[in-house]
Motif scaffolding. Structure first.
Motif, PDB file in Angstrom:
ATOM      1  N   GLY A 182       0.819  -1.209   0.000  1.00 42.81           N
ATOM      2  CA  GLY A 182       0.000   0.000   0.000  1.00 42.81           C
ATOM      3  C   GLY A 182       0.853   1.259   0.000  1.00 42.81           C
ATOM      4  O   GLY A 182       0.569   2.230  -0.726  1.00 42.81           O
ATOM      5  N   LEU A 183       1.906   1.268   0.820  1.00 44.02           N
ATOM      6  CA  LEU A 183       2.802   2.420   0.874  1.00 44.02           C
ATOM      7  C   LEU A 183       3.512   2.606  -0.462  1.00 44.02           C
ATOM      8  O   LEU A 183       3.676   3.738  -0.940  1.00 44.02           O
ATOM      9  N   SER A 184       3.932   1.512  -1.080  1.00 44.46           N
ATOM     10  CA  SER A 184       4.591   1.586  -2.385  1.00 44.46           C
ATOM     11  C   SER A 184       3.677   2.229  -3.421  1.00 44.46           C
ATOM     12  O   SER A 184       4.091   3.109  -4.192  1.00 44.46           O
ATOM     13  N   LEU A 187       3.165   6.062  -2.652  1.00 50.74           N
ATOM     14  CA  LEU A 187       4.317   6.874  -3.035  1.00 50.74           C
ATOM     15  C   LEU A 187       4.459   6.961  -4.553  1.00 50.74           C
ATOM     16  O   LEU A 187       4.808   8.016  -5.105  1.00 50.74           O
ATOM     17  N   HIS A 188       4.181   5.851  -5.218  1.00 52.93           N
ATOM     18  CA  HIS A 188       4.232   5.846  -6.686  1.00 52.93           C
ATOM     19  C   HIS A 188       3.167   6.789  -7.253  1.00 52.93           C
ATOM     20  O   HIS A 188       3.426   7.554  -8.197  1.00 52.93           O
ATOM     21  N   PHE A 189       1.982   6.752  -6.685  1.00 56.53           N
ATOM     22  CA  PHE A 189       0.899   7.643  -7.112  1.00 56.53           C
ATOM     23  C   PHE A 189       1.304   9.102  -6.934  1.00 56.53           C
ATOM     24  O   PHE A 189       1.082   9.948  -7.824  1.00 56.53           O
ATOM     25  N   GLU A 191       4.280  10.393  -6.874  1.00 54.14           N
ATOM     26  CA  GLU A 191       5.287  10.747  -7.871  1.00 54.14           C
ATOM     27  C   GLU A 191       4.649  11.002  -9.236  1.00 54.14           C
ATOM     28  O   GLU A 191       4.949  11.995  -9.912  1.00 54.14           O
ATOM     29  N   GLN A 192       3.775  10.106  -9.637  1.00 53.62           N
ATOM     30  CA  GLN A 192       3.127  10.244 -10.935  1.00 53.62           C
ATOM     31  C   GLN A 192       2.244  11.494 -10.998  1.00 53.62           C
ATOM     32  O   GLN A 192       2.061  12.089 -12.077  1.00 53.62           O
ATOM     33  N   ALA A 193       1.710  11.890  -9.859  1.00 57.90           N
ATOM     34  CA  ALA A 193       0.861  13.077  -9.803  1.00 57.90           C
ATOM     35  C   ALA A 193       1.662  14.368  -9.667  1.00 57.90           C
ATOM     36  O   ALA A 193       1.075  15.465  -9.630  1.00 57.90           O
ATOM     37  N   GLY A 194       2.976  14.251  -9.570  1.00 55.50           N
ATOM     38  CA  GLY A 194       3.831  15.421  -9.464  1.00 55.50           C
ATOM     39  C   GLY A 194       3.844  16.056  -8.088  1.00 55.50           C
ATOM     40  O   GLY A 194       4.178  17.236  -7.943  1.00 55.50           O
ATOM     41  N   LEU A 195       3.524  15.280  -7.052  1.00 58.33           N
ATOM     42  CA  LEU A 195       3.511  15.804  -5.695  1.00 58.33           C
ATOM     43  C   LEU A 195       4.878  15.689  -5.034  1.00 58.33           C
ATOM     44  O   LEU A 195       5.678  14.819  -5.370  1.00 58.33           O
ATOM     45  N   ASP A 196       5.125  16.555  -4.081  1.00 57.11           N
ATOM     46  CA  ASP A 196       6.343  16.503  -3.269  1.00 57.11           C
ATOM     47  C   ASP A 196       6.129  15.420  -2.200  1.00 57.11           C
ATOM     48  O   ASP A 196       5.306  15.606  -1.287  1.00 57.11           O
ATOM     49  N   ALA A 197       6.857  14.306  -2.310  1.00 59.61           N
ATOM     50  CA  ALA A 197       6.640  13.172  -1.407  1.00 59.61           C
ATOM     51  C   ALA A 197       6.856  13.555   0.053  1.00 59.61           C
ATOM     52  O   ALA A 197       6.117  13.108   0.932  1.00 59.61           O
ATOM     53  N   THR A 284       8.327   1.503 -10.286  1.00 60.94           N
ATOM     54  CA  THR A 284       9.114   2.621 -10.807  1.00 60.94           C
ATOM     55  C   THR A 284      10.150   2.202 -11.831  1.00 60.94           C
ATOM     56  O   THR A 284      10.852   3.050 -12.378  1.00 60.94           O
ATOM     57  N   ARG A 285      10.256   0.907 -12.094  1.00 61.78           N
ATOM     58  CA  ARG A 285      11.248   0.469 -13.083  1.00 61.78           C
ATOM     59  C   ARG A 285      10.838   0.947 -14.483  1.00 61.78           C
ATOM     60  O   ARG A 285       9.666   1.125 -14.790  1.00 61.78           O
ATOM     61  N   ASP A 286      11.830   1.095 -15.334  1.00 60.63           N
ATOM     62  CA  ASP A 286      11.573   1.559 -16.703  1.00 60.63           C
ATOM     63  C   ASP A 286      10.846   0.485 -17.497  1.00 60.63           C
ATOM     64  O   ASP A 286      11.125  -0.703 -17.337  1.00 60.63           O
TER      65      ASP A 286
END
Length: 286
Positions: A182-184, A187-189, A191-197, A284-286
């Motif tokens: 859930g935490l992963s 945090l991924h969400f 990042e994708q949303a452009g938020l400051d973690a 987050t992997r390419d």
């Protein structure tokens, strides 16, 4: 002070045995690696044994901290001839409840007692002597071992009869698996949303989303740093034990089974020894 034997000087056991010695207990250690035995003796006051049987001979308490069921059974087979009436064997390995019940019976034949006592708290908990210990076995044996385990444990709970400690550890790992996933995703969400973690964590960590994983792992997760903590290989072993127990008792663990497969993905990425928080690397992997 107690006469103790400590078998298994890995990431956790090395420090746990050290705390016993530091608290004044008489400690004899054994490890498969002679080098590791030597390292421990160079840092702590205690004796080094060449075999599990030698280590256990004459001890009041025999502590095990090993890898998996086969390791525990192999070492127990070797120390069993040294068991005697009144001795207490405490297994800190995360292993199966079935094995705990088997070893409990084998100890009783010798007049000894057995506690399954898996631990939580990671390497930091072992270093600081602040481990959480979940126990299964007789109350009298637990009461005898409790003040000795206090050398490295901050919280010790007798859950129930033999095997209950291991089942409680499965509950612990099931909960952690879901929380880390859930935490992963959170945090991924972000990042994708452009938020400051960092700002997001500051905003939500004081509310219902808070967890130990959030407090201690969010920063390394967003930085992609996983060379620390509890290894993925060991988590998969623990989840395997939990899923096997669930098949026996009829529990439904769909999320746990899914996260177990996500950890298999992390292993395939080369993350066998990464911390369990590396679940985020899949996202987050390419």
């Amino acid at each position: 002070m107690a006469k103790t034997a400590f078998l298994g000087l890995g990431v956790m056991g090395f420090h746990m045995a050290g705390h016993l010695a530091a608290k004044g207990h008489q400690v004899t250690v054994w490890n498969r690696s002679e080098a590791k035995r030597g390292d421990w003796a160079a840092q702590h006051k205690g004796e080094v044994a060449k075999s599990p049987a030698d280590a256990a001979f004459g001890a009041e308490f025999v502590f095990l901290c090993l890898g998996d069921d086969p390791d525990v059974r192999d070492v127990f087979d070797q120390l069993e001839p040294s068991l005697g009436a009144g001795m207490i064997v405490v297994d800190h390995t995360t292993a199966s409840a079935g094995l705990a019940r088997e070893l409990d019976e084998r100890c009783r034949v010798k007049g000894a007692r057995f506690l399954d006592a898996p631990i939580s708290g990671g390497e930091a908990g072992a270093i600081n002597g602040k481990l959480t210990i979940m126990c299964g076995g007789e109350e009298k044996a637990f009461k005898s071992a409790e003040p000795v385990m206090a050398a490295y444990g901050k919280s010790m709970t007798l859950i129930g009869e033999s095997g209950a400690g291991q089942l409680a550890k499965s509950v612990n790992q099931i909960c952690i698996a879901g929380i880390v996933q859930g935490l992963s995703e959170g945090l991924h969400f972000a990042e994708q949303a452009g938020l400051d973690a960092e700002k997001v964590i500051a905003a939500i960590s004081g509310g219902a989303a808070q967890s130990w994983q959030m407090d201690n792992r969010w920063k390394t997760m967003v930085e992609g740093q996983f060379e620390h903590g509890f290894a993925v290989d060991w988590m998969r072993k623990d989840l395997r034990i939990a899923l096997e127990a669930a098949r026996e008792n009829g529990a439904s663990l769909p999320l746990t089974a899914t996260v177990d497969q996500y950890y298999a993905d992390v292993q395939a990425m080369g993350g066998q020894r990464w911390d369990t928080s590396s679940l985020i690397a899949r996202l987050t992997r390419d």
